[in-house]
Design an enzyme around this catalytic site. Sequence first.
Site, short mmCIF file in Angstrom:
data_model
loop_
_atom_site.label_atom_id
_atom_site.label_comp_id
_atom_site.label_asym_id
_atom_site.label_seq_id
_atom_site.Cartn_x
_atom_site.Cartn_y
_atom_site.Cartn_z
N CYS A 1 23.24 35.53 30.56
CA CYS A 1 21.88 34.73 30.75
C CYS A 1 20.86 35.74 31.11
O CYS A 1 20.45 36.28 30.00
CB CYS A 1 22.08 33.84 32.19
N HIS B 1 27.60 31.19 31.78
CA HIS B 1 28.02 32.01 32.81
C HIS B 1 29.69 32.20 32.78
O HIS B 1 30.15 31.24 33.72
CB HIS B 1 27.60 31.58 34.07
N GLU C 1 31.25 34.10 34.31
CA GLU C 1 31.82 34.44 35.78
C GLU C 1 32.02 33.27 36.52
O GLU C 1 32.57 33.40 38.04
CB GLU C 1 31.12 35.49 36.51
#
Length: 232
Positions: free
Chosen positions: A85, A194, A196
Site C-alpha cells: 500500500c 494488505h 499482513e
Amino acid sequence: MRIGVITFPGSLDDRDAQRAVRLAGAEPVALWHGSHDLEGVDALILPGGFSYGDYLRCGAIASLSPIMTEVVDAANRGLPVLGICNGFQMLTEAHLLEGGLIRNDHGSFICRDQVLRVENTSTDWTSEFEAGQQITIPLKNGEGGFIASEETLDRLEGEGRVVFRYVDVNPNGSLRDIAGISSERGNVVGLMPHPEHAVEPGFGPDTAVAMRSGVDGLGFFTSVVRRTLVEA
C-alpha cells in the site's frame, strides 16, 4: 532469517507486518526511517499507512527518508523488498518500481476484502502461490489507482511483471486491473492490498469455512522465507 520492517512517521501497519513475519517463521527486525543501518537483514518490508500524512504525494516524502538510500542500494543488489500500500507508493516514488498511484477514480477511501489473481509466481514474494490462483486479501486505500504510460504497461505485461490483478471488481480504477507489480529482477514487489491482514485464523477475511478464517496473505511471507533459505 531476519526481515526488516521500516517504520516511517505515519506508518500504521508496521506491527502487523512484523507479526506476519513472525508467523511465517522469520525474525522481524524493526527499522527506523531516520537510520542508515539495515542491520544486516535478509529482506525488507515497507508497510502501509500514511507516511508524513500523505503530504505532497503519497509516499513521496518517505521515499526521501535517510534509510531509503540503503533500501534502493540493497534492492539494486537483489535484496527482496515488499512494498504494501503506502510502501508500494514509496517504491514507485523511489523509482524501484515503475508507474504511480493516484486518487481512487470514485474519489473515496475504500476498505474491502479483495479477490486477486496471482499472475506471477517467480518473484521472491510469490513462489508459494500457483499461477492463476485466486486469493482474498484486505484492501484499504484512498489513492490506489495504478497508472503508467501505455508503453510501460505493455512492457510490464510483456515481461510478466504484473504480479497481481483485481478480480470481480476494480476497486480504485487501476489501469488493466493491476493490483501489484515487480521489478525486472523479481526481488522487489509492490501491491496495494494488505497481505499482513490475512495471516492468522480469526483475524482475516471471511471464507466459506468460517468467519475471519482467511490466511491467503501468509504465502507472501513464507515465500520469501523459503526462497531465501533455499538460496542460502
